[in-house]
Design an enzyme around this catalytic site. Structure first.
Site, PDB file in Angstrom:
ATOM      1  N   GLY A  44       0.096   0.650   6.873  1.00  0.00           N
ATOM      2  CA  GLY A  44       0.405  -0.778   6.837  1.00  0.00           C
ATOM      3  C   GLY A  44       1.647  -1.197   6.077  1.00  0.00           C
ATOM      4  O   GLY A  44       2.263  -2.201   6.389  1.00  0.00           O
ATOM      5  N   ASP A 100       0.439  -3.196   1.632  1.00  0.00           N
ATOM      6  CA  ASP A 100       0.566  -4.360   2.494  1.00  0.00           C
ATOM      7  C   ASP A 100      -0.377  -5.470   2.033  1.00  0.00           C
ATOM      8  O   ASP A 100       0.018  -6.621   1.881  1.00  0.00           O
ATOM      9  CB  ASP A 100       0.296  -3.977   3.964  1.00  0.00           C
ATOM     10  CG  ASP A 100      -1.002  -3.193   4.172  1.00  0.00           C
ATOM     11  OD1 ASP A 100      -1.706  -2.882   3.173  1.00  0.00           O
ATOM     12  OD2 ASP A 100      -1.327  -2.877   5.332  1.00  0.00           O
ATOM     13  N   ASP A 103      -7.617  -6.199  -0.093  1.00  0.00           N
ATOM     14  CA  ASP A 103      -8.800  -6.927   0.377  1.00  0.00           C
ATOM     15  C   ASP A 103      -9.931  -6.710  -0.625  1.00  0.00           C
ATOM     16  O   ASP A 103     -10.064  -7.440  -1.597  1.00  0.00           O
ATOM     17  CB  ASP A 103      -9.131  -6.452   1.793  1.00  0.00           C
ATOM     18  CG  ASP A 103     -10.339  -7.162   2.372  1.00  0.00           C
ATOM     19  OD1 ASP A 103     -10.846  -8.106   1.741  1.00  0.00           O
ATOM     20  OD2 ASP A 103     -10.798  -6.762   3.465  1.00  0.00           O
ATOM     21  N   LYS A 131      -6.304 -10.998  -1.050  1.00  0.00           N
ATOM     22  CA  LYS A 131      -7.424 -11.921  -0.824  1.00  0.00           C
ATOM     23  C   LYS A 131      -8.137 -12.135  -2.150  1.00  0.00           C
ATOM     24  O   LYS A 131      -7.764 -11.558  -3.160  1.00  0.00           O
ATOM     25  CB  LYS A 131      -8.351 -11.349   0.249  1.00  0.00           C
ATOM     26  CG  LYS A 131      -7.636 -11.166   1.609  1.00  0.00           C
ATOM     27  CD  LYS A 131      -8.564 -10.656   2.708  1.00  0.00           C
ATOM     28  CE  LYS A 131      -7.769 -10.256   3.950  1.00  0.00           C
ATOM     29  NZ  LYS A 131      -8.602  -9.595   4.978  1.00  0.00           N
ATOM     30  N   VAL A 153      -5.791 -10.571   9.036  1.00  0.00           N
ATOM     31  CA  VAL A 153      -4.420 -10.881   9.466  1.00  0.00           C
ATOM     32  C   VAL A 153      -3.739  -9.648  10.056  1.00  0.00           C
ATOM     33  O   VAL A 153      -4.091  -8.514   9.719  1.00  0.00           O
ATOM     34  CB  VAL A 153      -3.569 -11.454   8.303  1.00  0.00           C
ATOM     35  CG1 VAL A 153      -4.042 -12.836   7.892  1.00  0.00           C
ATOM     36  CG2 VAL A 153      -3.562 -10.508   7.109  1.00  0.00           C
ATOM     37  N   ASP A 159      -2.245  -4.056  11.041  1.00  0.00           N
ATOM     38  CA  ASP A 159      -2.778  -3.834  12.382  1.00  0.00           C
ATOM     39  C   ASP A 159      -4.192  -4.351  12.555  1.00  0.00           C
ATOM     40  O   ASP A 159      -4.920  -4.572  11.578  1.00  0.00           O
ATOM     41  CB  ASP A 159      -2.828  -2.330  12.672  1.00  0.00           C
ATOM     42  CG  ASP A 159      -3.957  -1.645  11.893  1.00  0.00           C
ATOM     43  OD1 ASP A 159      -3.951  -1.731  10.647  1.00  0.00           O
ATOM     44  OD2 ASP A 159      -4.861  -1.058  12.520  1.00  0.00           O
TER      45      ASP A 159
END
Ligand code: IMP
Ligand code: MG
Length: 175
Positions: A44, A100, A103, A131, A153, A159
């Protein structure tokens, strides 16, 4: 096969570029007279890393780590494996991890433990997106781009089932 995902723009390419330039300014200042190793987390981070390092005026090295945990799902399995390790030694080096998105935080937690074990001189993280869970980490993410809602996203390297990494902007998918 063509898919029927619905994408809504969330961060356009101009806003991303501005934020990348701001982050790079701080890194140029903080790593002046040092030769840090930037470690991109595959897959990512490849777009973010390449834009970020081209804004840096300092001398630096680049390496990559590849983790796996998501498969083709939108929810992290939490079971993280190292798929590709480093080619260089990080002992006594100033290490900057480039992610990237953060989460659940499991990936950066895993990387923090892995790299710390190799005794770097310093270790910091750059994440373009994060997040809400990032607050639960017990170490600091010094360079963070945008806080985003708890939605999936894609684009700008990110991806869904390996697609959409090539998009210039960031989109919320199917929401
Ligand atoms: P974490 O371990 O749960 O923090 O997840 C981090 C990794 O999961 C990132 O490096 C991404 O590859 C992937 N990921 C997390 N959220 C998203 C998302 O919204 N879109 C695409 N990939 C994501
Ligand atoms: Mg991914």
């Amino acid at each position: 096969m063509k898919n029927k995902d619905k994408l809504s723009i969330y961060i356009d390419s101009t806003s991303i570029r501005k934020r990348v330039v701001q982050l790079a300014k701080r890194l140029n200042k903080d790593y002046k007279n040092k030769v840090p190793v930037f470690i991109g987390i595959l897959n990512g981070s490849f777009v973010f890393l390449s834009d970020l390092v081209r804004q840096l005026k300092i001398e630096l090295e680049i390496d990559f780590l590849k983790l796996s945990s998501y498969g083709d799902d939108k929810i992290s399995s939490g079971d993280i494996r190292l798929v590709k390790g480093l080619n260089s030694s990080v002992e006594n080096r100033d290490v900057v991890i480039v992610e990237d998105i953060i989460d659940s935080g499991s990936s950066v937690k895993f990387i923090n433990e892995l790299i710390s074990h190799h005794k770097p001189n310093s270790l910091e993280f750059v994440a373009l997106l994060y997040k809400k869970n990032m607050n639960k980490l017990d170490f600091n993410i010094k360079y963070a781009g945008f806080k985003i809602p708890d939605k999936f996203v894609v684009g700008y390297g990110l991806d869904y089932a390996q697609k959409y990494r090539n998009l210039k902007s960031i989109y919320i998918i199917n929401n």
